[in-house]
Write a protein that holds these residues in place. Structure first.
Motif, PDB file in Angstrom:
ATOM      1  N   THR A   1       0.757  -1.165  -0.019  1.00 29.14           N
ATOM      2  CA  THR A   1      -0.063  -0.051   0.070  1.00 29.14           C
ATOM      3  C   THR A   1       0.894   1.377   0.044  1.00 29.14           C
ATOM      4  O   THR A   1       0.494   2.084  -0.576  1.00 29.14           O
ATOM      5  CB  THR A   1      -1.089  -0.147   1.207  1.00 29.14           C
ATOM      6  N   GLN A   2       1.906   1.095   0.879  1.00 31.19           N
ATOM      7  CA  GLN A   2       2.762   2.296   0.804  1.00 31.19           C
ATOM      8  C   GLN A   2       3.291   2.378  -0.499  1.00 31.19           C
ATOM      9  O   GLN A   2       3.631   3.825  -0.921  1.00 31.19           O
ATOM     10  CB  GLN A   2       3.659   2.177   1.970  1.00 31.19           C
ATOM     11  N   ALA A   3       3.968   1.543  -1.098  1.00 37.95           N
ATOM     12  CA  ALA A   3       4.659   1.566  -2.310  1.00 37.95           C
ATOM     13  C   ALA A   3       3.875   2.311  -3.570  1.00 37.95           C
ATOM     14  O   ALA A   3       4.096   2.893  -4.132  1.00 37.95           O
ATOM     15  CB  ALA A   3       5.342   0.093  -2.612  1.00 37.95           C
ATOM     16  N   PHE A   4       2.397   1.826  -3.400  1.00 41.07           N
ATOM     17  CA  PHE A   4       1.373   2.217  -4.439  1.00 41.07           C
ATOM     18  C   PHE A   4       1.229   3.625  -4.198  1.00 41.07           C
ATOM     19  O   PHE A   4       0.769   4.375  -5.191  1.00 41.07           O
ATOM     20  CB  PHE A   4       0.198   1.120  -4.376  1.00 41.07           C
ATOM     21  N   GLY A   5       1.312   4.128  -2.900  1.00 45.32           N
ATOM     22  CA  GLY A   5       1.013   5.338  -2.334  1.00 45.32           C
ATOM     23  C   GLY A   5       2.072   6.317  -3.224  1.00 45.32           C
ATOM     24  O   GLY A   5       1.544   7.425  -3.705  1.00 45.32           O
ATOM     25  N   SER A   6       3.372   5.802  -3.186  1.00 47.95           N
ATOM     26  CA  SER A   6       4.212   6.650  -3.759  1.00 47.95           C
ATOM     27  C   SER A   6       4.193   6.780  -5.220  1.00 47.95           C
ATOM     28  O   SER A   6       4.286   7.987  -5.775  1.00 47.95           O
ATOM     29  CB  SER A   6       5.610   5.959  -3.642  1.00 47.95           C
ATOM     30  N   ILE A   7       3.691   5.584  -6.154  1.00 48.32           N
ATOM     31  CA  ILE A   7       3.482   5.711  -7.235  1.00 48.32           C
ATOM     32  C   ILE A   7       2.223   6.866  -7.671  1.00 48.32           C
ATOM     33  O   ILE A   7       2.253   7.904  -8.548  1.00 48.32           O
ATOM     34  CB  ILE A   7       2.851   4.498  -8.027  1.00 48.32           C
ATOM     35  N   GLN A   8       1.126   6.986  -6.733  1.00 44.66           N
ATOM     36  CA  GLN A   8      -0.019   7.751  -6.923  1.00 44.66           C
ATOM     37  C   GLN A   8       0.591   9.060  -6.926  1.00 44.66           C
ATOM     38  O   GLN A   8       0.130  10.209  -7.456  1.00 44.66           O
ATOM     39  CB  GLN A   8      -1.060   7.601  -5.646  1.00 44.66           C
ATOM     40  N   ILE A   9       1.624   9.601  -5.872  1.00 44.44           N
ATOM     41  CA  ILE A   9       2.190  11.007  -5.743  1.00 44.44           C
ATOM     42  C   ILE A   9       2.694  11.272  -7.117  1.00 44.44           C
ATOM     43  O   ILE A   9       2.480  12.455  -7.617  1.00 44.44           O
ATOM     44  CB  ILE A   9       3.108  10.971  -4.554  1.00 44.44           C
ATOM     45  N   TYR A  10       3.409  10.417  -7.778  1.00 40.66           N
ATOM     46  CA  TYR A  10       4.151  10.840  -8.846  1.00 40.66           C
ATOM     47  C   TYR A  10       3.085  10.831 -10.072  1.00 40.66           C
ATOM     48  O   TYR A  10       3.213  11.591 -10.969  1.00 40.66           O
ATOM     49  CB  TYR A  10       5.390   9.980  -9.304  1.00 40.66           C
TER      50      TYR A  10
ATOM     51  N   SER B   1       9.232   5.221 -12.644  1.00 42.62           N
ATOM     52  CA  SER B   1      10.067   3.948 -12.886  1.00 42.62           C
ATOM     53  C   SER B   1      10.369   3.334 -11.652  1.00 42.62           C
ATOM     54  O   SER B   1      10.522   2.149 -11.404  1.00 42.62           O
ATOM     55  CB  SER B   1      11.072   4.194 -14.066  1.00 42.62           C
ATOM     56  N   ALA B   2      11.199   4.296 -10.863  1.00 43.62           N
ATOM     57  CA  ALA B   2      11.728   3.972  -9.511  1.00 43.62           C
ATOM     58  C   ALA B   2      10.842   3.311  -8.519  1.00 43.62           C
ATOM     59  O   ALA B   2      10.852   2.320  -7.932  1.00 43.62           O
ATOM     60  CB  ALA B   2      12.749   5.046  -9.146  1.00 43.62           C
ATOM     61  N   ALA B   3       9.576   4.054  -8.609  1.00 43.99           N
ATOM     62  CA  ALA B   3       8.473   3.659  -7.676  1.00 43.99           C
ATOM     63  C   ALA B   3       7.857   2.394  -8.103  1.00 43.99           C
ATOM     64  O   ALA B   3       7.510   1.796  -7.170  1.00 43.99           O
ATOM     65  CB  ALA B   3       7.522   4.875  -7.588  1.00 43.99           C
ATOM     66  N   ARG B   4       7.624   2.287  -9.488  1.00 44.77           N
ATOM     67  CA  ARG B   4       7.286   0.932 -10.000  1.00 44.77           C
ATOM     68  C   ARG B   4       8.107  -0.121  -9.625  1.00 44.77           C
ATOM     69  O   ARG B   4       7.885  -1.331  -9.115  1.00 44.77           O
ATOM     70  CB  ARG B   4       7.060   1.060 -11.411  1.00 44.77           C
ATOM     71  N   ARG B   5       9.618   0.256  -9.636  1.00 43.71           N
ATOM     72  CA  ARG B   5      10.354  -1.005  -9.077  1.00 43.71           C
ATOM     73  C   ARG B   5      10.228  -1.418  -7.634  1.00 43.71           C
ATOM     74  O   ARG B   5      10.142  -2.688  -7.245  1.00 43.71           O
ATOM     75  CB  ARG B   5      11.831  -0.605  -9.368  1.00 43.71           C
ATOM     76  N   ALA B   6       9.866  -0.282  -6.852  1.00 42.34           N
ATOM     77  CA  ALA B   6      10.057  -0.339  -5.359  1.00 42.34           C
ATOM     78  C   ALA B   6       8.368  -1.190  -5.224  1.00 42.34           C
ATOM     79  O   ALA B   6       8.323  -2.209  -4.505  1.00 42.34           O
ATOM     80  CB  ALA B   6       9.953   0.697  -4.619  1.00 42.34           C
ATOM     81  N   TYR B   7       7.363  -0.956  -5.960  1.00 45.62           N
ATOM     82  CA  TYR B   7       6.016  -1.514  -5.874  1.00 45.62           C
ATOM     83  C   TYR B   7       6.117  -2.983  -6.088  1.00 45.62           C
ATOM     84  O   TYR B   7       5.636  -3.805  -5.305  1.00 45.62           O
ATOM     85  CB  TYR B   7       5.060  -0.664  -6.708  1.00 45.62           C
TER      86      TYR B   7
ATOM     87  N   ALA C   1      -3.109 -13.067  -4.185  1.00 40.71           N
ATOM     88  CA  ALA C   1      -1.727 -12.390  -4.847  1.00 40.71           C
ATOM     89  C   ALA C   1      -2.085 -11.083  -5.583  1.00 40.71           C
ATOM     90  O   ALA C   1      -3.414 -10.902  -6.163  1.00 40.71           O
ATOM     91  CB  ALA C   1      -1.265 -13.449  -5.735  1.00 40.71           C
ATOM     92  N   LYS C   2      -1.415 -10.230  -5.510  1.00 46.09           N
ATOM     93  CA  LYS C   2      -1.726  -8.898  -6.459  1.00 46.09           C
ATOM     94  C   LYS C   2      -0.681  -8.904  -7.426  1.00 46.09           C
ATOM     95  O   LYS C   2       0.352  -9.416  -7.643  1.00 46.09           O
ATOM     96  CB  LYS C   2      -1.119  -7.737  -5.272  1.00 46.09           C
ATOM     97  N   PRO C   3      -1.049  -8.114  -8.656  1.00 48.62           N
ATOM     98  CA  PRO C   3      -0.569  -7.844  -9.895  1.00 48.62           C
ATOM     99  C   PRO C   3       0.850  -7.190  -9.821  1.00 48.62           C
ATOM    100  O   PRO C   3       0.782  -6.034  -9.141  1.00 48.62           O
ATOM    101  CB  PRO C   3      -1.658  -7.503 -10.667  1.00 48.62           C
ATOM    102  N   LEU C   4       1.699  -7.344 -10.553  1.00 48.82           N
ATOM    103  CA  LEU C   4       2.844  -6.710 -10.868  1.00 48.82           C
ATOM    104  C   LEU C   4       2.595  -5.531 -11.700  1.00 48.82           C
ATOM    105  O   LEU C   4       1.744  -5.614 -12.532  1.00 48.82           O
ATOM    106  CB  LEU C   4       4.089  -7.265 -11.202  1.00 48.82           C
ATOM    107  N   LEU C   5       3.118  -4.409 -11.546  1.00 49.84           N
ATOM    108  CA  LEU C   5       3.267  -3.277 -12.798  1.00 49.84           C
ATOM    109  C   LEU C   5       4.393  -3.866 -13.748  1.00 49.84           C
ATOM    110  O   LEU C   5       5.551  -3.790 -13.691  1.00 49.84           O
ATOM    111  CB  LEU C   5       3.682  -2.097 -12.188  1.00 49.84           C
ATOM    112  N   ASP C   6       3.864  -4.218 -15.040  1.00 54.68           N
ATOM    113  CA  ASP C   6       4.713  -4.673 -15.929  1.00 54.68           C
ATOM    114  C   ASP C   6       4.268  -4.042 -17.282  1.00 54.68           C
ATOM    115  O   ASP C   6       3.261  -4.357 -17.928  1.00 54.68           O
ATOM    116  CB  ASP C   6       4.602  -6.281 -15.821  1.00 54.68           C
ATOM    117  N   ILE C   7       5.161  -3.360 -17.915  1.00 56.54           N
ATOM    118  CA  ILE C   7       4.874  -2.810 -19.118  1.00 56.54           C
ATOM    119  C   ILE C   7       5.826  -3.192 -20.192  1.00 56.54           C
ATOM    120  O   ILE C   7       7.206  -3.271 -20.102  1.00 56.54           O
ATOM    121  CB  ILE C   7       5.166  -1.413 -19.306  1.00 56.54           C
ATOM    122  N   PRO C   8       5.475  -4.023 -21.143  1.00 58.28           N
ATOM    123  CA  PRO C   8       6.396  -4.601 -22.278  1.00 58.28           C
ATOM    124  C   PRO C   8       7.448  -3.653 -22.641  1.00 58.28           C
ATOM    125  O   PRO C   8       7.010  -2.639 -22.942  1.00 58.28           O
ATOM    126  CB  PRO C   8       5.350  -5.118 -23.241  1.00 58.28           C
TER     127      PRO C   8
END
Length: 208
Positions: A54-63, A153-159, A186-193
């Motif tokens: 949740t915290q990692a996703f919150g960081s993504i939302q900020i950016y 991108s960095a926040a996505r890796r942390a998430y 299980a939660k999905p990963l953020l994965d962009i080809p």
């Protein structure tokens, strides 16, 4: 005399049984206590992993919000130079609204992936548009967007790291039993080809 011996033997047998029963009860209580303690520890571990996600996703939302604030300015600016090509700009605006209005994390992630792909397309080759290239506002927006994309991108890796740790936790014994009781999934990963993140020529973008 025989009656006395029989009664005495019976009492000895009863006295022998009682300590054994007590030992069995103590063992069962110890096992139950161990199970309870283990369950509490595992439950707390799952909660901690879930909070990290949740915290990692919150960081993504900020950016993402920072990017949202810049997109309207970019679209308005591009319309001044590329008024005859509106399709990609409309897509960016529509996806921005879709991400903002998404309620579920999975919906927000999916729309964000699409928006990130389009924002990758907007890292434009401006050599054939000297007026746009020379525009200071455009340069400033591009620079800010580039920095924000790096942060995303960095926040996505942390998430993804937090999600992987959480998924591994709830899938391993004995945490999978507690997770099943809690109905954790299980939660999905953020994965962009990679192919969707490549830069494209501005002519390919606006004349396709």
């Amino acid at each position: 005399m025989k009656h006395f011996n029989l009664s005495h033997s019976k009492k000895q047998h009863q006295n022998t049984i009682k300590p054994i029963d007590m030992i069995v009860e103590i063992i069962l209580l110890a096992l139950a206590l161990a199970v309870i303690i283990c369950s509490v520890v595992v439950n707390n571990q799952i909660v901690a992993r879930k909070n990290q996600v949740t915290q990692a996703f919150g960081s993504i939302q900020i950016y993402l919000k920072q990017r949202f604030d810049l997109i309207p300015n970019l679209v308005t600016l591009l319309k001044q130079y590329l008024a005859h090509e509106k399709e990609i700009l409309l897509q960016v605006t529509a996806l921005r609204s879709q991400v903002k209005e998404a309620n579920e994390a999975e919906e927000k992630i999916e729309a964000s992936n699409e928006l990130t792909k389009l924002m990758g397309y907007l890292r434009l080759n401006v050599e054939q548009y000297p007026n746009l290239k020379a525009d200071k506002q455009f340069s400033d927006i591009q620079y800010e967007l580039s920095n924000i994309e790096e942060q995303i991108s960095a926040a996505r890796r942390a998430y993804n790291a937090a999600v992987t740790a959480y998924n591994n936790t709830i899938e391993m014994f004995p945490a999978n039993i507690v997770a099943g009781i809690r109905k954790d999934q299980a939660k999905p990963l953020l994965d962009i080809p990679e192919a969707e993140q490549k830069e494209v020529n501005i002519n390919q973008l606006f004349n396709s």
